[in-house]
Design a protein around this motif. Sequence first.
Motif: not given
Length: 351
Positions: A78-82, A138-145
């Motif tokens: 979830d977004f809250k766990d980022d 980079i992985y996290e930015a792509i995943y978030y987007n």
Amino acid sequence: MLFNKERRIKYLGFNDIGFMVIGILFLSFLTDFIFVDSFRKYELPRALRTWSTALIFSACDWTIVRLIIIAFRKRYPDFKDDLKRIILLILATILVVIGIDAILGLIISALKGQEFYYPNRIRVQLPILIISVMTMAIYEAIYYNIRLQKSIRKEEQSKQAIVQAQLDALSNRSQPHFFFNSLNTLRDIIDHNSKEEAKLFVDKLSDVYRFILNTGKNNQIKLEEEIAFAKAYVHVQSERFGENLKVAWDIPKKSIQHGIIPTSLQLLIENAIKHNVVSKSLPLHIHIFEKDGDLIIENPLQPKSSKIPSTKLGLANLKQRYALLTQQPVKIYGDQTTFRVSLPLLNKEKG
């Protein structure tokens, strides 16, 4: 996970095989450059052997960090766990780089029969750590987007579903309103006309209801279709009023392909008949024309002395239905002599 494309996309947000291969090669060449710069110091065969050691280290670092990323995404989706997930990933990446360096160092030492050691160990590990963290970012930015886009689409779909439900509810309210007024008209015909005229009215009314049933699921239809329906409705009313009801149509052909809410034009004609005197001494003239992208329905004010029962849903309902489809408002104007309603023409009906 490495060979399952669907699972890669599910947990990483994209098919990362190409990115992974290029990243491991880049990291290995950078490590070799910082460590020994073998391609400048040695001949190609020895340089490749030395570089292959850096390639093994880089491949292990990347693969294990990637597996940890996937594991944490399964556990904290979830977004809250980022924030929690990212902090844990950074710590895990540091431990992986240091651990892989130590474990592979021991393995290589055992295979070579001598200690695998290089000077300035921290100086070599630090850029590898930085690059590994950047890779994770980079992985996290792509995943978030990707998740953000999915969330936006889901929210839009939810809004569309709500709007559709509201439109359906308003449409369902419109049909009883129309039915109520039709029964009033039929009652007047029965009171003042012959049975044959009442039967003819019912026959014409069935044609009108056929149109309503056929368009009941549409939010908008072509103006051309609505005009055909409205003319059929006027024909039904002419059974009652004869030449005392006159409707003038002044709509250019280029406008009839635009959209309009079903039964909206008919509703306004119906309201004009319902609230105004229609008689031989005082005929009702309704003028329907297009101006500046609006369909205008205009009639003189000829109020009846006795009021007919009303559900008071007509115009309010129409305004709500338009508000759900366009920001252009339904405009209502009235003075002592004239009543006018402007309906915004919608874009051409799709499909």
